[in-house]
Enzyme design. Sequence first.
Site, short mmCIF file in Angstrom:
data_model
loop_
_atom_site.label_atom_id
_atom_site.label_comp_id
_atom_site.label_asym_id
_atom_site.label_seq_id
_atom_site.Cartn_x
_atom_site.Cartn_y
_atom_site.Cartn_z
N LYS A 38 0.73 -1.09 0.11
CA LYS A 38 0.15 0.25 -0.21
C LYS A 38 0.70 1.03 0.64
O LYS A 38 2.27 1.45 0.03
CB LYS A 38 -0.73 0.06 1.17
N TYR A 266 14.97 30.52 5.17
CA TYR A 266 13.72 31.69 5.98
C TYR A 266 13.78 31.86 7.49
O TYR A 266 14.20 31.29 8.64
CB TYR A 266 12.45 31.02 5.86
C1 LIG Z 1 -3.82 -4.26 7.96
C2 LIG Z 1 -2.40 -3.86 7.92
N1 LIG Z 1 -1.49 -4.98 7.96
C3 LIG Z 1 -0.15 -4.67 8.10
C4 LIG Z 1 0.68 -4.09 7.50
C5 LIG Z 1 1.89 -3.35 7.46
O1 LIG Z 1 2.58 -3.73 9.07
P1 LIG Z 1 4.55 -3.35 8.85
O2 LIG Z 1 4.05 -2.34 7.53
O3 LIG Z 1 4.57 -3.01 10.37
O4 LIG Z 1 5.26 -4.67 8.55
C6 LIG Z 1 0.12 -2.62 7.90
C7 LIG Z 1 0.40 -1.57 8.60
O5 LIG Z 1 0.31 -0.59 8.17
C8 LIG Z 1 -1.53 -2.99 7.77
O6 LIG Z 1 -2.14 -1.51 7.66
#
Ligand SMILES: Cc1ncc(COP(=O)(O)O)c(C=O)c1O
Length: 374
Positions: A38, A266
Amino acid sequence: MRMASGVLREALIDVDAIAENVRHLRRLTGVEVIAVVKAEGYGHGAASRGRRAAPRWREPYSASPTSTKRSPCGAEESARRSSRGCTLPVRRSPRPSARTSSSGSPTSTSCCVRGDAAQGDRPAAVHLKIETGLSRNGIAPADWRVVFSEAARLERIGRLRVVGLFSHLSNTSEADDRAALARFEEGVVLAAAAGLNPPLRHIAATHAAIALPEARLNAVRIGIGIYGISPFDDRSSADLGLRPAMTLRGAVAAVRRVPAGTGVSYGYAYRTETDTTLALVPLGYADGVPRQASGRGPVTINGRRFTVAGRIAMDQFVVDVGDHPVAVGDEAVLFGDPTLGVPSARDWADAADTIDYEIVTRIGARVPRREVGA
Ligand SMILES: Cc1ncc(COP(=O)(O)O)c(C=O)c1O
């Protein structure tokens, strides 16, 4: 080191590091690794990173073992994803229970559990997410029975295939994570009693996948770890056998010799103490370099580590390089793999009072990502 001519700023993405991190985490955990891509692969660029991380990557949305974890979608979108052979996360109950505040609107949840996502003869493959203590978006315990039995019915008539049951931990403490795990096991038992036997059960992200072996179940959902960053406060990437994949760098855009007492950027938050050389680095908060790290963020130029002088501006910041030889076009590295002598994303997180997840995911779209490695 010189940057290629014409390149102002870029994020190098070491695809070998990503592949090695995935292999390492697979070996370490001994279970299936679901790669979380993601937020454009945590800022690394989603599609190409996903392809490397997951042999079974499918575009434009991912299928297990890669998870895009995109936002809930409507029935049409679910159907489109499903028709591409993607697995869909189902996070909320189809109807709001008295104890939840779900809107009951046509989210991915409702349309999947009603079976709308199925396309022709092909059942929608879903992972059901259950709430075990994070208070975000899993199916509420009060709704488990009804959702599981409806999902089992839809499986029997060929509308749905529940390929996973999952949840997410809060990482508050080992005791809290164990309690969530125990709740998850109750969910597994209830699901089985309803006739569901999803092949994948997963609750651990990077932190628990490494620190809590019993949370590995038969799959782990790894985000930050595949990009080579440690989720622990007290353990570095190298401590975990991981290699950071992203290097953020800019080409020095100008150098200027100035007298002692010169105000910089700045607000003149920094003034030179002696006659010195100022180097201008063309990266700013519009690129995701946090303004909060003004006067604190580290940068390596020609083998020496400096600190940002004064305020970080929208497109640039200044470094006081003293008498160190620096010329226009020289490479300024903000962060990368610290074992190579450059600062880490964690150093920037500390400077900006945030976490390294935020540092890498916020690197902006105008910073080109360039893949390096095999
Ligand atoms: C539902 C879920 N699973 C897995 C992950 C992965 O987490 P990590 O990046 O700590 O491995 C996330 C990250 O936000 C998440 O929201």
